[in-house]
Write a protein that holds these residues in place. Structure first.
Motif, PDB file in Angstrom:
ATOM      1  N   GLY A 153     -67.957   2.801 -11.597  1.00 22.64           N
ATOM      2  CA  GLY A 153     -69.120   1.955 -11.354  1.00 22.64           C
ATOM      3  C   GLY A 153     -69.106   0.651 -12.122  1.00 22.64           C
ATOM      4  N   HIS A 154     -68.007   0.321 -12.770  1.00 18.43           N
ATOM      5  CA  HIS A 154     -67.865  -0.933 -13.516  1.00 18.43           C
ATOM      6  C   HIS A 154     -67.282  -1.987 -12.573  1.00 18.43           C
ATOM      7  N   LEU A 155     -68.118  -2.473 -11.672  1.00 18.16           N
ATOM      8  CA  LEU A 155     -67.649  -3.299 -10.565  1.00 18.16           C
ATOM      9  C   LEU A 155     -67.139  -4.670 -10.990  1.00 18.16           C
ATOM     10  N   THR A 156     -67.754  -5.290 -11.975  1.00 16.64           N
ATOM     11  CA  THR A 156     -67.299  -6.612 -12.430  1.00 16.64           C
ATOM     12  C   THR A 156     -65.903  -6.516 -13.029  1.00 16.64           C
ATOM     13  N   GLU A 157     -65.702  -5.509 -13.882  1.00 15.39           N
ATOM     14  CA  GLU A 157     -64.378  -5.306 -14.480  1.00 15.39           C
ATOM     15  C   GLU A 157     -63.350  -4.921 -13.416  1.00 15.39           C
ATOM     16  N   ALA A 158     -63.781  -4.110 -12.460  1.00 12.33           N
ATOM     17  CA  ALA A 158     -62.875  -3.699 -11.373  1.00 12.33           C
ATOM     18  C   ALA A 158     -62.434  -4.912 -10.562  1.00 12.33           C
ATOM     19  N   ALA A 159     -63.384  -5.794 -10.247  1.00 10.61           N
ATOM     20  CA  ALA A 159     -63.056  -6.995  -9.461  1.00 10.61           C
ATOM     21  C   ALA A 159     -62.049  -7.864 -10.202  1.00 10.61           C
ATOM     22  N   ALA A 160     -62.228  -8.039 -11.502  1.00  2.49           N
ATOM     23  CA  ALA A 160     -61.297  -8.854 -12.289  1.00  2.49           C
ATOM     24  C   ALA A 160     -59.900  -8.236 -12.284  1.00  2.49           C
ATOM     25  N   ALA A 161     -59.828  -6.916 -12.411  1.00  5.49           N
ATOM     26  CA  ALA A 161     -58.528  -6.242 -12.412  1.00  5.49           C
ATOM     27  C   ALA A 161     -57.871  -6.321 -11.032  1.00  5.49           C
ATOM     28  N   TYR A 162     -58.681  -6.186  -9.960  1.00  2.72           N
ATOM     29  CA  TYR A 162     -58.128  -6.339  -8.608  1.00  2.72           C
ATOM     30  C   TYR A 162     -57.586  -7.750  -8.402  1.00  2.72           C
ATOM     31  N   GLU A 163     -58.289  -8.746  -8.910  1.00  3.55           N
ATOM     32  CA  GLU A 163     -57.827 -10.141  -8.773  1.00  3.55           C
ATOM     33  C   GLU A 163     -56.497 -10.331  -9.495  1.00  3.55           C
ATOM     34  N   GLU A 164     -56.369  -9.732 -10.669  1.00  2.44           N
ATOM     35  CA  GLU A 164     -55.107  -9.818 -11.410  1.00  2.44           C
ATOM     36  C   GLU A 164     -53.977  -9.161 -10.610  1.00  2.44           C
ATOM     37  N   ALA A 165     -54.254  -8.000 -10.039  1.00  2.00           N
ATOM     38  CA  ALA A 165     -53.252  -7.298  -9.229  1.00  2.00           C
ATOM     39  C   ALA A 165     -52.872  -8.120  -8.008  1.00  2.00           C
ATOM     40  N   LEU A 166     -53.854  -8.769  -7.424  1.00  2.00           N
ATOM     41  CA  LEU A 166     -53.626  -9.610  -6.246  1.00  2.00           C
ATOM     42  C   LEU A 166     -52.639 -10.730  -6.551  1.00  2.00           C
ATOM     43  N   GLU A 167     -52.737 -11.305  -7.739  1.00  2.00           N
ATOM     44  CA  GLU A 167     -51.817 -12.376  -8.144  1.00  2.00           C
ATOM     45  C   GLU A 167     -50.380 -11.877  -8.273  1.00  2.00           C
ATOM     46  N   LEU A 168     -50.215 -10.602  -8.590  1.00  2.00           N
ATOM     47  CA  LEU A 168     -48.887 -10.036  -8.832  1.00  2.00           C
ATOM     48  C   LEU A 168     -48.297  -9.316  -7.622  1.00  2.00           C
ATOM     49  N   ALA A 169     -49.125  -9.020  -6.617  1.00  2.00           N
ATOM     50  CA  ALA A 169     -48.665  -8.217  -5.475  1.00  2.00           C
ATOM     51  C   ALA A 169     -47.501  -8.903  -4.761  1.00  2.00           C
ATOM     52  N   PRO A 170     -46.417  -8.159  -4.523  1.00  2.00           N
ATOM     53  CA  PRO A 170     -45.214  -8.780  -3.975  1.00  2.00           C
ATOM     54  C   PRO A 170     -45.181  -8.943  -2.458  1.00  2.00           C
ATOM     55  N   THR A 171     -46.020  -8.231  -1.713  1.00  2.04           N
ATOM     56  CA  THR A 171     -45.942  -8.322  -0.253  1.00  2.04           C
ATOM     57  C   THR A 171     -47.304  -8.667   0.345  1.00  2.04           C
ATOM     58  N   ASP A 172     -47.260  -9.172   1.563  1.00  2.00           N
ATOM     59  CA  ASP A 172     -48.503  -9.510   2.266  1.00  2.00           C
ATOM     60  C   ASP A 172     -49.364  -8.269   2.487  1.00  2.00           C
ATOM     61  N   ALA A 173     -48.740  -7.156   2.827  1.00  2.00           N
ATOM     62  CA  ALA A 173     -49.505  -5.924   3.074  1.00  2.00           C
ATOM     63  C   ALA A 173     -50.258  -5.490   1.820  1.00  2.00           C
ATOM     64  N   GLU A 174     -49.604  -5.569   0.682  1.00  2.00           N
ATOM     65  CA  GLU A 174     -50.265  -5.178  -0.564  1.00  2.00           C
ATOM     66  C   GLU A 174     -51.390  -6.159  -0.907  1.00  2.00           C
ATOM     67  N   ARG A 175     -51.160  -7.451  -0.655  1.00  2.50           N
ATOM     68  CA  ARG A 175     -52.215  -8.448  -0.920  1.00  2.50           C
ATOM     69  C   ARG A 175     -53.412  -8.225  -0.003  1.00  2.50           C
TER      70      ARG A 175
END
Length: 185
Positions: A153-175
């Protein structure tokens, strides 16, 4: 899939992956194997067969029999069965980490522990892994706590972590998947 994408998927640097691909292609040519890419479903089935061929089937049968015997001793309820599955996952991942240690196995183990012992316990393991620097630049390192934080339920922290992962994702499908997770918050 590009060499760079393969390198990220295997947690290797691109020059190393490029050299591995060159060696693999050379071995294919030297062996006289026709160089063609099989359909994805055929490749997946072949990989599964190869992995299963290395299993100790007698030990698996013994484990299944023990589990069936244990389940017969107590009255099953859905949450009890889910807890038993989670406990089995943590034990199996601990053994896998001992036999074939890798950052990917450690992340999977952290998720299993989060499901069995609580999200905070899983997040603590992910933090330890991140501090070790072993899977540096691996998109699942921030994606894993993102999912766990979302569940907590820590949505703000989750969103920040998802954004970080998005920057590192290697493929379009993962993004695309990670963008959908961000938008679901």
């Amino acid at each position: 899939m590009s060499t760079g994408e393969l390198a990220k998927a295997f947690l290797a640097v691109e020059p190393t992956m490029a050299q591995r691909l060159v060696r693999a292609k050379r071995k294919i040519v030297e062996a006289g194997i026709p160089y063609r890419v099989p359909p994805a479903i055929h490749l997946a089935r072949t990989l599964v067969r190869l992995m299963r061929s290395r299993w100790d089937h007698a030990l698996i049968a013994e484990g299944v029999a023990t589990l069936e015997e244990a389940l017969a001793m107590w009255r099953s309820r859905p949450y009890q069965v889910q807890a038993a599955i989670a406990a089995c996952h943590t034990t199996v991942y601990a053994e896998l980490a001992r036999l074939a240690p890798s950052p990917v196995v450690d992340l999977d183990r952290a998720v299993a522990i989060a499901m069995a012992e609580g999200i905070s316990a899983g997040l603590a393991l992910v933090d330890e892994l991140a501090e070790s620097g072993r899977p540096d630049g691996y998109y699942l390192l921030p994606a894993t706590p993102a999912d766990l934080l979302h569940r907590k339920g820590h949505l703000t922290e989750a969103a920040a972590a998802y954004e970080e992962a998005l920057e590192l994702a290697p493929t379009d499908a993962e993004r695309r998947y990670l963008k959908a997770r961000v938008h679901s918050l």
